[in-house]
Scaffold this motif. Structure first.
Motif, mmCIF file in Angstrom:
data_model
loop_
_atom_site.group_PDB
_atom_site.id
_atom_site.type_symbol
_atom_site.label_atom_id
_atom_site.label_comp_id
_atom_site.label_asym_id
_atom_site.label_seq_id
_atom_site.Cartn_x
_atom_site.Cartn_y
_atom_site.Cartn_z
ATOM 1 N N ARG A 123 0.822 -1.208 0.000
ATOM 2 C CA ARG A 123 0.000 0.000 0.000
ATOM 3 C C ARG A 123 0.863 1.268 0.000
ATOM 4 N N VAL A 124 1.973 1.259 0.738
ATOM 5 C CA VAL A 124 2.869 2.398 0.776
ATOM 6 C C VAL A 124 3.557 2.582 -0.579
ATOM 7 N N GLN A 125 3.962 1.479 -1.183
ATOM 8 C CA GLN A 125 4.636 1.563 -2.474
ATOM 9 C C GLN A 125 3.703 2.088 -3.563
ATOM 10 N N VAL A 126 2.432 1.713 -3.505
ATOM 11 C CA VAL A 126 1.472 2.199 -4.490
ATOM 12 C C VAL A 126 1.409 3.725 -4.456
ATOM 13 N N GLU A 127 1.297 4.282 -3.251
ATOM 14 C CA GLU A 127 1.242 5.744 -3.146
ATOM 15 C C GLU A 127 2.547 6.377 -3.618
ATOM 16 N N HIS A 128 3.667 5.778 -3.262
ATOM 17 C CA HIS A 128 4.962 6.294 -3.698
ATOM 18 C C HIS A 128 5.060 6.322 -5.216
ATOM 19 N N THR A 132 5.336 9.628 -7.635
ATOM 20 C CA THR A 132 6.491 9.753 -8.514
ATOM 21 C C THR A 132 6.054 9.942 -9.962
ATOM 22 N N LEU A 133 5.060 9.178 -10.392
ATOM 23 C CA LEU A 133 4.556 9.300 -11.752
ATOM 24 C C LEU A 133 3.934 10.677 -11.988
ATOM 25 N N LEU A 134 3.196 11.173 -11.001
ATOM 26 C CA LEU A 134 2.590 12.495 -11.123
ATOM 27 C C LEU A 134 3.666 13.570 -11.281
ATOM 28 N N LEU A 163 -2.467 2.366 -15.526
ATOM 29 C CA LEU A 163 -3.467 1.319 -15.356
ATOM 30 C C LEU A 163 -3.002 0.287 -14.336
ATOM 31 N N THR A 164 -1.725 -0.057 -14.383
ATOM 32 C CA THR A 164 -1.172 -0.980 -13.383
ATOM 33 C C THR A 164 -1.330 -0.409 -11.977
ATOM 34 N N LEU A 165 -1.022 0.872 -11.803
ATOM 35 C CA LEU A 165 -1.122 1.492 -10.487
ATOM 36 C C LEU A 165 -2.572 1.642 -10.046
ATOM 37 N N ILE A 231 -4.539 9.783 -5.567
ATOM 38 C CA ILE A 231 -3.511 9.840 -4.517
ATOM 39 C C ILE A 231 -4.098 10.326 -3.199
ATOM 40 N N THR A 232 -4.933 11.364 -3.254
ATOM 41 C CA THR A 232 -5.551 11.888 -2.037
ATOM 42 C C THR A 232 -6.417 10.832 -1.363
#
Length: 251
Positions: A123-128, A132-134, A163-165, A231-232
């Motif tokens: 879950r933490v990596q998804v937000e990271h 980063t992509l943004l 789409l993966t994220l 993200i929010t």
């Protein structure tokens, strides 16, 4: 897809000839394994498991990697040992979970199945990765604001990663992701309030042959806004008993 099958067949043969007894497994993962491979924008993602990763062993397969990247124009395969892959599940939670859900064994044994992935770190990596992509998308816009063709290409190229994220965002919300891209987008919109149309517009850019230059900047803006909302929503989502942001104690 015949060209894809031929390329993968040649990859397996060349890698086996180069690595020989040191080769344990070759696994295809990503869009080609899921069945949503797009020839113009998707890559062939390959995981190679070697018994030894010493410099001499890597040197033996370097010519094959050069052929794969320079002639086939594909990203270099990832090279791991079995134990190293297992120990990496905490820092590569997204990647390994994605491999587990969509992969195809091209040679050897299935070393991906059965790896335990810590979902709190996932879950933490998804937000990271989303943040980063943004940031990267904003940097592209700052650098190429006057080049609508380049910005359109950036959007089209980014959609596979997005789409993966989005799929992994649903997993972080403890929601089983649908298979179809439009269903994933619709579910994300319902959970986070992000505009589904913003993602569908960018998805359409991948198929567009004649790009409307006047539509690129509004599409880019909508895309950034939608990602910000995802993200929010994820930032405010606190998996029970796994991870939470602790309130700062007042002094």
């Amino acid at each position: 897809m015949s060209d894809v099958h031929e390329a993968l067949k040649n990859l397996v043969e060349r890698l086996h000839d180069a690595a020989r007894e040191n080769l344990e497994s070759i696994i295809l993962y990503g869009s080609a394994a899921r069945g949503d491979f797009h020839e113009a924008h998707s890559d062939l993602n390959v995981l190679c498991i070697l018994r030894s990763l010493r410099a001499a062993e890597l040197a033996r397969v370097s010519a094959m990697v050069k052929w794969w990247t320079s002639v086939q124009h594909q990203p270099p395969p990832l090279f791991f040992s079995v134990e190293e892959l297992r120990q990496s599940a905490d820092v590569f939670a997204i990647e390994i979970l994605d491999m587990q859900q969509s992969h195809r064994v091209l040679y050897g044994t299935d070393v991906v199945a059965g790896i335990s992935v810590p979902m709190n770190l996932h879950r933490v990596q998804v937000e990271h990765e989303l943040r980063t992509l943004l940031l990267k998308l904003r940097q592209h816009l700052l650098r190429d604001a006057g080049n609508q063709h380049e910005l359109g290409a950036v959007l089209a190229k980014s959609f596979s990663s997005v789409l993966t994220l989005l799929r992994h965002t649903l997993i972080a919300f403890q929601d089983k992701p649908p298979d179809a891209a439009n269903d994933i987008v619709a579910r994300i919109a319902a959970l986070t309030g992000a505009g589904a149309q913003a993602f569908e517009t960018v998805r359409g850019l991948r198929e567009a042959k004649n790009l409307d230059k006047n539509a690129v900047l509004p599409a880019y803006d909508g895309y950034l806004t939608a990602l910000e909302k995802v993200i929010t929503a994820l930032d405010h989502h606190l998996p029970k008993g796994q991870w939470q942001r602790l309130a700062k104690k007042s002094s």
